[in-house]
Design a protein around this motif. Structure first.
Motif, PDB file in Angstrom:
ATOM      1  N   THR A  70       0.054  -5.319  -6.054  1.00 20.00           N
ATOM      2  CA  THR A  70       0.052  -4.775  -4.699  1.00 20.00           C
ATOM      3  C   THR A  70      -0.757  -5.662  -3.766  1.00 20.00           C
ATOM      4  O   THR A  70      -1.628  -6.420  -4.196  1.00 20.00           O
ATOM      5  N   GLY A  71      -0.490  -5.497  -2.464  1.00 21.34           N
ATOM      6  CA  GLY A  71      -1.310  -6.135  -1.444  1.00 21.34           C
ATOM      7  C   GLY A  71      -2.580  -5.330  -1.213  1.00 21.34           C
ATOM      8  O   GLY A  71      -3.105  -4.690  -2.122  1.00 21.34           O
ATOM      9  N   ARG A  72      -3.040  -5.340   0.031  1.00 22.56           N
ATOM     10  CA  ARG A  72      -4.313  -4.688   0.369  1.00 22.56           C
ATOM     11  C   ARG A  72      -4.144  -3.181   0.586  1.00 22.56           C
ATOM     12  O   ARG A  72      -3.094  -2.710   0.983  1.00 22.56           O
ATOM     13  N   TYR A  73      -5.215  -2.458   0.332  1.00 18.85           N
ATOM     14  CA  TYR A  73      -5.365  -1.045   0.708  1.00 18.85           C
ATOM     15  C   TYR A  73      -4.341  -0.117   0.066  1.00 18.85           C
ATOM     16  O   TYR A  73      -3.840   0.808   0.703  1.00 18.85           O
ATOM     17  N   VAL A  74      -4.018  -0.351  -1.193  1.00 15.96           N
ATOM     18  CA  VAL A  74      -3.178   0.609  -1.911  1.00 15.96           C
ATOM     19  C   VAL A  74      -3.922   1.947  -1.986  1.00 15.96           C
ATOM     20  O   VAL A  74      -5.116   1.998  -2.242  1.00 15.96           O
ATOM     21  N   GLY A  75      -3.205   3.044  -1.682  1.00 13.07           N
ATOM     22  CA  GLY A  75      -3.818   4.370  -1.744  1.00 13.07           C
ATOM     23  C   GLY A  75      -4.812   4.651  -0.644  1.00 13.07           C
ATOM     24  O   GLY A  75      -5.644   5.562  -0.781  1.00 13.07           O
ATOM     25  N   ASP A  76      -4.715   3.956   0.465  1.00  9.51           N
ATOM     26  CA  ASP A  76      -5.666   4.139   1.572  1.00  9.51           C
ATOM     27  C   ASP A  76      -5.697   5.608   2.028  1.00  9.51           C
ATOM     28  O   ASP A  76      -4.668   6.209   2.323  1.00  9.51           O
ATOM     29  N   ASN A  77      -6.871   6.187   2.028  1.00  8.21           N
ATOM     30  CA  ASN A  77      -7.081   7.559   2.518  1.00  8.21           C
ATOM     31  C   ASN A  77      -6.194   8.596   1.843  1.00  8.21           C
ATOM     32  O   ASN A  77      -5.788   9.578   2.472  1.00  8.21           O
ATOM     33  N   MET A  78      -5.860   8.424   0.585  1.00  7.41           N
ATOM     34  CA  MET A  78      -5.075   9.445  -0.128  1.00  7.41           C
ATOM     35  C   MET A  78      -5.915  10.706  -0.319  1.00  7.41           C
ATOM     36  O   MET A  78      -7.151  10.641  -0.412  1.00  7.41           O
ATOM     37  N   THR A  79      -5.243  11.841  -0.362  1.00  6.46           N
ATOM     38  CA  THR A  79      -5.951  13.111  -0.508  1.00  6.46           C
ATOM     39  C   THR A  79      -5.778  13.724  -1.892  1.00  6.46           C
ATOM     40  O   THR A  79      -6.596  14.543  -2.304  1.00  6.46           O
ATOM     41  N   SER A  80      -4.696  13.378  -2.606  1.00 14.10           N
ATOM     42  CA  SER A  80      -4.497  13.871  -3.970  1.00 14.10           C
ATOM     43  C   SER A  80      -3.341  13.114  -4.596  1.00 14.10           C
ATOM     44  O   SER A  80      -2.648  12.340  -3.949  1.00 14.10           O
ATOM     45  N   GLY A  81      -3.115  13.355  -5.888  1.00 15.93           N
ATOM     46  CA  GLY A  81      -2.038  12.679  -6.596  1.00 15.93           C
ATOM     47  C   GLY A  81      -2.541  11.513  -7.429  1.00 15.93           C
ATOM     48  O   GLY A  81      -3.753  11.349  -7.632  1.00 15.93           O
ATOM     49  N   GLU A  82      -1.594  10.707  -7.924  1.00 17.14           N
ATOM     50  CA  GLU A  82      -1.940   9.570  -8.764  1.00 17.14           C
ATOM     51  C   GLU A  82      -1.163   8.333  -8.305  1.00 17.14           C
ATOM     52  O   GLU A  82       0.015   8.433  -7.940  1.00 17.14           O
ATOM     53  N   ILE A  83      -1.825   7.194  -8.366  1.00 17.69           N
ATOM     54  CA  ILE A  83      -1.163   5.911  -8.132  1.00 17.69           C
ATOM     55  C   ILE A  83      -1.512   5.004  -9.311  1.00 17.69           C
ATOM     56  O   ILE A  83      -2.690   4.776  -9.605  1.00 17.69           O
ATOM     57  N   ILE A  84      -0.490   4.513  -9.996  1.00 16.80           N
ATOM     58  CA  ILE A  84      -0.671   3.633 -11.150  1.00 16.80           C
ATOM     59  C   ILE A  84      -0.139   2.255 -10.788  1.00 16.80           C
ATOM     60  O   ILE A  84       1.016   2.119 -10.397  1.00 16.80           O
TER      61      ILE A  84
END
Length: 215
Positions: A70-84
């Protein structure tokens, strides 16, 4: 999907969701920025290929898997969930995260988890400088080395590092207790990460109010 713009790609995702297709696979996203943004719970999306900046930003409960880097700021300001992320990530992983979990199975750049407010961020590799700057809560876990100024001006939360690092202002280095070991053991089992828990150190705030003269 290779020749679509970010707008066109996000329109295709919304079309699929409108048809009650909550499991979506996108091949060759072409390093586009700002895709899979603001998705809600119940959505399971697989991006097969490298992606750009701000992917998965504002995630609100979706499961997002990136089979690439990924580039920059993956998941920026996420509130819930999952990122793999099954690759490496550039700067700003989980910037301003409120909750949820981000796992990067590779190296990450600078500024991991800055302003983290409650998320769990795992880097199964090395990460750069200034991780956890001004973080308020949550956990940052790195199985490799961290850079300089790790935990600089952190106010809350915990940073766990297995390798080498240098703390920033207000970062105190402590040994893990049994609660820490139990937490890491569960996370490593859940995400199939091999790491020696006994080799970790944790960084916590020295003072709860570092900008106002101490506790």
């Amino acid at each position: 999907m290779e020749n679509l713009s970010t707008r066109q790609l996000n329109v295709e995702i919304k079309k699929a969701l409108a048809q009650d297709k909550y499991r979506i696979t996108l091949d060759n996203p072409g390093k586009l920025d700002s895709i899979a943004v603001g998705l809600n719970s119940g959505v399971d999306i697989l991006l097969r290929g490298d992606v750009g900046d701000f992917v998965g930003a504002l995630n609100n409960g979706a499961f997002i898997e990136i089979d690439g880097s990924t580039g920059r700021y993956v998941g920026d300001n996420m509130t819930s969930g999952e990122i793999i992320v099954r690759g490496s990530a550039e700067d700003g992983v989980g910037f301003g995260t409120y909750n949820g979990t981000i796992v990067v199975y590779g190296d990450a750049g600078n500024a991991v988890g800055q302003l983290n407010k409650g998320g769990t961020i795992i880097i199964d590799g090395n990460m750069g400088n200034l991780a956890g700057l001004y973080m308020l809560s949550g956990d940052i876990i790195v199985t490799g080395n961290a850079g300089v100024d790790t935990g600089d001006w952190m106010i809350g939360g915990t940073i766990y590092v297995a390798g080498d690092f240098e703390t920033g202002a207000n970062g105190a280095i402590n040994e893990l207790d049994e609660d820490d070991k139990s937490k890491l053991s569960k996370l490593f089992s859940q995400y199939e990460i091999e790491a020696d828990i006994d080799g970790f150190k944790k960084i916590e705030p020295k003072e709860l109010r570092p900008f106002y003269g101490g506790n």
